[in-house]
Design a protein around this motif. Structure first.
Motif, PDB file in Angstrom:
ATOM      1  N   LYS A  36      69.027  19.850  80.460  1.00  0.00           N
ATOM      2  CA  LYS A  36      68.200  19.909  79.266  1.00  0.00           C
ATOM      3  C   LYS A  36      67.544  18.546  79.068  1.00  0.00           C
ATOM      4  CE  LYS A  36      70.031  23.939  78.753  1.00  0.00           C
ATOM      5  NZ  LYS A  36      69.263  25.156  79.108  1.00  0.00           N
ATOM      6  N   TYR A  73      74.916  28.777  73.183  1.00  0.00           N
ATOM      7  CA  TYR A  73      73.751  28.313  72.417  1.00  0.00           C
ATOM      8  C   TYR A  73      73.011  27.226  73.185  1.00  0.00           C
ATOM      9  CZ  TYR A  73      74.833  30.695  67.985  1.00  0.00           C
ATOM     10  OH  TYR A  73      75.033  31.631  67.004  1.00  0.00           O
ATOM     11  N   ALA A  74      73.764  26.289  73.767  1.00  0.00           N
ATOM     12  CA  ALA A  74      73.153  25.171  74.491  1.00  0.00           C
ATOM     13  C   ALA A  74      72.368  25.657  75.710  1.00  0.00           C
ATOM     14  CB  ALA A  74      74.227  24.182  74.914  1.00  0.00           C
ATOM     15  N   THR A 114      63.269  26.229  72.443  1.00  0.00           N
ATOM     16  CA  THR A 114      64.342  25.862  71.502  1.00  0.00           C
ATOM     17  C   THR A 114      64.818  24.431  71.715  1.00  0.00           C
ATOM     18  OG1 THR A 114      65.098  28.174  71.465  1.00  0.00           O
ATOM     19  CG2 THR A 114      66.640  26.503  70.660  1.00  0.00           C
ATOM     20  N   VAL A 115      65.012  23.742  70.591  1.00  0.00           N
ATOM     21  CA  VAL A 115      65.568  22.382  70.576  1.00  0.00           C
ATOM     22  C   VAL A 115      66.912  22.461  69.872  1.00  0.00           C
ATOM     23  CG1 VAL A 115      65.265  20.042  69.686  1.00  0.00           C
ATOM     24  CG2 VAL A 115      63.280  21.334  70.521  1.00  0.00           C
ATOM     25  N   PHE A 116      67.954  21.800  70.431  1.00  0.00           N
ATOM     26  CA  PHE A 116      69.265  21.894  69.803  1.00  0.00           C
ATOM     27  C   PHE A 116      69.953  20.539  69.730  1.00  0.00           C
ATOM     28  CE2 PHE A 116      70.764  21.636  74.103  1.00  0.00           C
ATOM     29  CZ  PHE A 116      72.105  21.265  74.063  1.00  0.00           C
ATOM     30  N   ALA A 133      68.893  26.973  75.154  1.00  0.00           N
ATOM     31  CA  ALA A 133      67.916  26.029  74.616  1.00  0.00           C
ATOM     32  C   ALA A 133      67.202  25.292  75.746  1.00  0.00           C
ATOM     33  CB  ALA A 133      68.603  25.047  73.683  1.00  0.00           C
ATOM     34  N   ASP A 134      66.161  24.538  75.361  1.00  0.00           N
ATOM     35  CA  ASP A 134      65.340  23.829  76.345  1.00  0.00           C
ATOM     36  C   ASP A 134      65.458  22.314  76.228  1.00  0.00           C
ATOM     37  OD1 ASP A 134      63.567  26.202  77.409  1.00  0.00           O
ATOM     38  OD2 ASP A 134      63.614  26.401  75.229  1.00  0.00           O
ATOM     39  N   HIS A 163      64.143  33.605  75.400  1.00  0.00           N
ATOM     40  CA  HIS A 163      64.244  32.959  74.100  1.00  0.00           C
ATOM     41  C   HIS A 163      62.995  32.140  73.815  1.00  0.00           C
ATOM     42  CE1 HIS A 163      65.662  29.939  77.013  1.00  0.00           C
ATOM     43  NE2 HIS A 163      65.144  29.047  76.191  1.00  0.00           N
ATOM     44  N   LYS A 188      61.820  26.653  67.759  1.00  0.00           N
ATOM     45  CA  LYS A 188      63.102  26.974  67.136  1.00  0.00           C
ATOM     46  C   LYS A 188      64.044  25.782  67.262  1.00  0.00           C
ATOM     47  CE  LYS A 188      66.983  30.245  67.268  1.00  0.00           C
ATOM     48  NZ  LYS A 188      67.541  31.455  67.909  1.00  0.00           N
ATOM     49  N   PHE A 189      64.730  25.428  66.189  1.00  0.00           N
ATOM     50  CA  PHE A 189      65.710  24.345  66.185  1.00  0.00           C
ATOM     51  C   PHE A 189      67.086  24.920  65.859  1.00  0.00           C
ATOM     52  CE2 PHE A 189      61.812  22.086  65.960  1.00  0.00           C
ATOM     53  CZ  PHE A 189      62.058  20.791  66.405  1.00  0.00           C
ATOM     54  N   VAL A 190      68.095  24.484  66.611  1.00  0.00           N
ATOM     55  CA  VAL A 190      69.463  24.978  66.414  1.00  0.00           C
ATOM     56  C   VAL A 190      70.409  23.794  66.250  1.00  0.00           C
ATOM     57  CG1 VAL A 190      71.391  26.270  67.418  1.00  0.00           C
ATOM     58  CG2 VAL A 190      69.034  27.063  67.761  1.00  0.00           C
TER      59      VAL A 190
END
Length: 365
Positions: free
Chosen positions: A285, A257-258, A198-200, A261-262, A195, A225-227
């Motif tokens: 994370k 989803y979590a 990614t930040v969520f 992410a990073d 992926h 990418k932001f979620v």
């Protein structure tokens, strides 16, 4: 054989983090108490919420509980919870959230039954309310605090606010059920886990969570990418092209989803002690959070995460994660959850408070 004590939880806000908290605490204590939960359904309450609870726990819906102030329904809810308690005859009553706390402290006198109250974030600190409403909420809390009841806050910061209202106050840090969370993580399909960076975040898209700030950070980082896991009335504020809004998804899907992410961020204007933050720490994370009560009770800036006061500070912290400079912070956060913020520790402390009432002021809870 010694008779088990009856423990009644009165929960108006049974959604989001409060729901997870109640499930974990009640299930952990089900071996020691006969547990009853008088609750209200909220939009965020899972449709299959009953399956989350130990089968020994008794669930009783309070039909007239409502989130907003409604004098007619509030009076009905007052008598409804009294009727429930009269039927159960509990030894201990523990009220959760401001509405339950206000009604419960007047519905019960604390003489025949031990009373406890957990705010989960005081209403008078919530910046989405007008100054007049906040003053009203504080007045209600101040008057209700004079009742015979012990306030148990979810974090040290919230505890300091409680002490301004009553000396009958202690705190127990929120915790997560590590075993249940790990079992869920193990059950998530992790195939094709490649992926982009990614930040969520997770929760309702509302004023409290400050989606405007989340959007500003995303706009300044078009390569990331932001979620946002969740949905809400302010979703239109999340209009940066690199933001994905998942909508409301079940627990397993949210975890998927979590895990993909990073970095986890919270841009909130206020919190109690966020369960989503503790879960992100356990999932290793990097956690980047706003400088408010609850967040800063868990995150020590530069030691186990980052506390931010501006958009630029969020961007700098995320860039540090991209550069791979945060492994020690992540490991320290993981250690903290395992040793301080888990339900086994939390339930043991609650049970101790239930049995002996108000501890000495200098005792660490």
């Amino acid at each position: 054989m010694e008779k088990r004590q009856k423990l009644l939880y009165v929960v108006e806000a049974m959604g989001g983090g409060v729901f997870t908290y109640i499930v974990d605490l009640a299930n952990e204590l089900a071996d020691s108490y006969d547990i009853y939960i008088a609750y209200a359904i909220r939009q965020q309450t899972p449709h299959d919420y009953k399956t989350y609870f130990d089968k020994r726990i008794h669930l009783i819906e309070v039909r007239n509980f409502g989130r907003s102030i409604n004098p007619i329904k509030d009076v009905k809810a007052f008598f409804e919870i009294r009727k429930i308690a009269d039927k159960i005859k509990p030894d201990i009553i523990h009220m959760h959230s401001s509405k339950a706390g206000a009604l419960g402290r007047w519905a019960f006198n604390g003489r025949k039954v031990r009373l406890f109250y957990t705010p989960h974030g005081y209403s008078f600190l919530m910046q989405n309310h007008s100054s007049i409403k906040r003053a009203l909420y504080k007045m209600v809390e101040s008057i209700s605090a004079k009742r015979r009841c012990t306030t148990i806050s979810c974090s040290e910061g919230e505890h300091q606010e409680s002490l301004k209202l009553t000396k009958n106050a202690v705190y127990v840090n929120n915790g997560i059920n590590i075993k249940v969370l790990q079992d869920l993580i193990d059950s998530v399909d992790k195939k094709n886990d490649q992926h982009p960076f990614t930040v969520f975040t997770l929760g309702r898209i509302c004023h409290q969570k400050n989606p405007q700030l989340f959007n500003k950070v995303a706009e300044l980082m078009p390569d990331v990418k932001f979620v946002w896991i969740g949905d809400g009335e302010l979703r239109s504020f999340l209009n940066s092209k690199n933001i994905e809004i998942t909508g409301w998804v079940d627990r397993k899907e949210a975890l998927k989803y979590a895990l993909m992410a990073d970095v986890f961020i919270l841009t909130s204007l206020w919190e109690g002690l966020p369960m989503s933050l503790l879960e992100a720490m356990y999932m290793k994370k990097l956690c980047i959070v706003s400088n408010i009560i609850g967040n800063r009770d868990v995150i020590q800036n530069g030691q186990n995460g980052y506390i931010c006061n501006s958009v630029d500070e969020y961007v700098s912290a995320i860039r540090a994660a991209q550069a791979g400079q945060v492994d020690q912070l992540i490991e320290k956060a993981y250690f903290d959850v395992q040793n301080k913020y888990n339900t086994a520790v939390m339930a043991k402390k609650y049970s101790s408070i239930y049995q002996k009432g108000i501890p000495d002021v200098d005792e660490a809870i």
